[in-house]
Enzyme design. Structure first.
Site, PDB file in Angstrom:
ATOM      1  CB  SER A 207      -0.923  -0.041   1.229  1.00  0.00           C
ATOM      2  OG  SER A 207      -1.899   0.974   1.128  1.00  0.00           O
ATOM      3  CG  ASN A 208      -0.383   4.560  -1.276  1.00  0.00           C
ATOM      4  OD1 ASN A 208      -1.135   5.109  -0.480  1.00  0.00           O
ATOM      5  ND2 ASN A 208      -0.790   4.133  -2.448  1.00  0.00           N
ATOM      6  NE  ARG A 209       4.841   8.356   4.689  1.00  0.00           N
ATOM      7  CZ  ARG A 209       5.714   9.356   4.634  1.00  0.00           C
ATOM      8  NH1 ARG A 209       6.744   9.296   3.837  1.00  0.00           N
ATOM      9  NH2 ARG A 209       5.548  10.431   5.386  1.00  0.00           N
ATOM     10  CB  SER A 210      -2.746   7.792   1.373  1.00  0.00           C
ATOM     11  OG  SER A 210      -3.901   8.592   1.279  1.00  0.00           O
ATOM     12  CB  ALA A 274      -2.351   7.853  -2.320  1.00  0.00           C
TER      13      ALA A 274
END
Ligand code: C5P
Length: 400
Positions: A207-210, A274
């Protein structure tokens, strides 16, 4: 004006006073009854007659005749939903902070029982003078709504903080204060927020930093401005606004489906999510066992949601985001063109406490046919409103 909510617009003698007639016109167009009170210095920048013409009401000036109307200073704000001083000069802020009452506007505001908003506007050096900052703090502590000035080019050519915020934004604040339908009334707005998660196996994902805070703020701001909002979100940590339809998704493909199936019914799409650019090519149904050899993760690209809707965009307004570390404006403009967006908000993700997971954001808004609009670092709801101020201009007229 029959039954219209009343707003008092105080105009003081800063250069931005030249914007007052346009602001008064927007307020009037928004269905408000506008009563203007001007200081003597304001009259040097803008003629009372201009304000008289756009509001349809007699303008109260420093030449107000106390013999005829000795109680005007008490009556002006009576029954008003709010009072806005725009622009508010350093001199006016000082007088207001210390309770001075030496002209009609200062006495009017001193006698006001309605919510009072001030929009300071002045040269950056003046704004940053400790005396001015202190006066602003005093007013904020007393519950006065101080509308933060924007960063941009000043009338004298200097660049910095001190510009009057857009008149559209000021008008929307007053409409909200008066409980009048906002500029997104009757519009359907689709907002995406947060990350997507792409499974590796039954237990793991990439996943990503959001946090979803920016998308949540945009959904809340659009709702406040009267829109019917659908918020399509991945797994977020942000508090999601009440009063909006929520659609929870996990993967980029699920988000693509959720957006495309609703896109034709919306007036505006704001892609603040994101979305993960890649996903594991062969996710495992079970949990991959720890073995002697480290597994290799093959990735494949996810579909680009904005690219997919670009083809069926029609007259809908599309707003996107771009997280960049260099060549912000050039990369933002290229992305806006490539994905057929009307507005793109470029984040500099190189800085600290801005963007990812922060309560604050610092974006530059780019839109078709206009100069870049750099916003100073502000809380995400304020940034959201500035973005909407720009985006609403691209909406086509509502179908009668
Ligand atoms: O090209 P880039 O990923 O930087 O573009 C960012 C914008 O594109 C954001 O508005 C994001 O929500 C959107 N996006 C998308 N589909 C993807 C990746 C990003 O719509 N697969």
């Amino acid at each position: 004006m029959n039954g219209a909510k009343k707003i008092v617009l105080g105009v003081t003698g800063g250069v931005a006073a030249y914007k007052a007639p346009e602001l008064a016109r927007l307020l009037k167009k928004g269905g408000l009854d506008v009563q203007v009170v001007m200081t003597r210095a304001a009259e040097r920048f803008v003629a009372p007659l201009a304000l008289r013409c756009v509001t349809g009401n007699a303008v109260l000036t420093a030449d107000w005749d106390a013999q005829t109307d000795p109680y005007d200073h008490l009556f002006v704000t009576r029954g008003a939903s709010a009072a806005l001083i725009a622009p508010a000069t350093a001199n006016f802020l000082a007088k207001m902070a210390h309770g001075a009452a030496d002209d009609l506007l200062t006495t009017t505001i001193l006698a006001a029982r309605c919510p009072v908003y001030v929009a300071p506007s002045m040269n950056p050096a003046m704004l940053n003078n400790p005396a001015v900052r202190e006066n602003i703090r005093i007013l904020e502590k007393r519950g006065i709504n101080v509308v933060p000035p924007e960063v941009g080019e000043m009338a004298d050519g200097e660049f910095g903080e001190g510009r009057l915020p857009s008149i559209e934004y000021l008008a929307s604040l007053m409409m909200k204060a008066a409980g009048v339908a906002g500029d997104l009334a009757g519009r359907r707005v689709l907002v995406t927020a947060g990350p997507t998660v792409e499974p590796i196996d039954a237990a793991r994902f990439i996943s990503n930093r959001s946090s979803g805070k920016m998308g949540a703020a945009l959904a809340g701001a659009a709702r406040d401005r009267g829109a019917d909002v659908t918020l399509i979100h991945g797994p977020v940590t942000a508090r999601l606004p009440e009063g909006v339809r929520r659609v929870s998704v996990r993967t980029a493909v699920e988000m693509l489906d959720a957006v495309t199936s609703r896109f034709s019914d919306c007036d505006m799409l704001i892609m603040a999510a994101a979305v993960a650019d890649f996903r594991p090519a062969r996710p495992s149904a079970g949990k991959i066992k720890k073995g002697d050899q480290s597994p290799t993760l093959a990735l494949e690209p996810n579909p680009d949601i904005l690219e997919a809707v670009a083809k069926i965009k029609g007259g809908r307004v599309v707003v996107g985001f771009a997280a960049e570390t260099e060549n912000l404006i050039k990369n933002g403009r290229d992305k806006m063109a490539a994905k057929n967006m009307d507005v793109i908000c470029v984040n500099d993700v190189g800085g600290e406490d801005s963007g990812f997971d922060s309560d604050y954001n610092e974006v530059t808004i780019l839109c078709r046919g206009e100069e870049p609009l750099p916003l100073r670092r502000a809380d995400k709801p304020s940034v959201a409103n500035r973005i909407l101020d720009v985006a609403v201009k691209f909406l086509s007229a509502p179908v009668a």
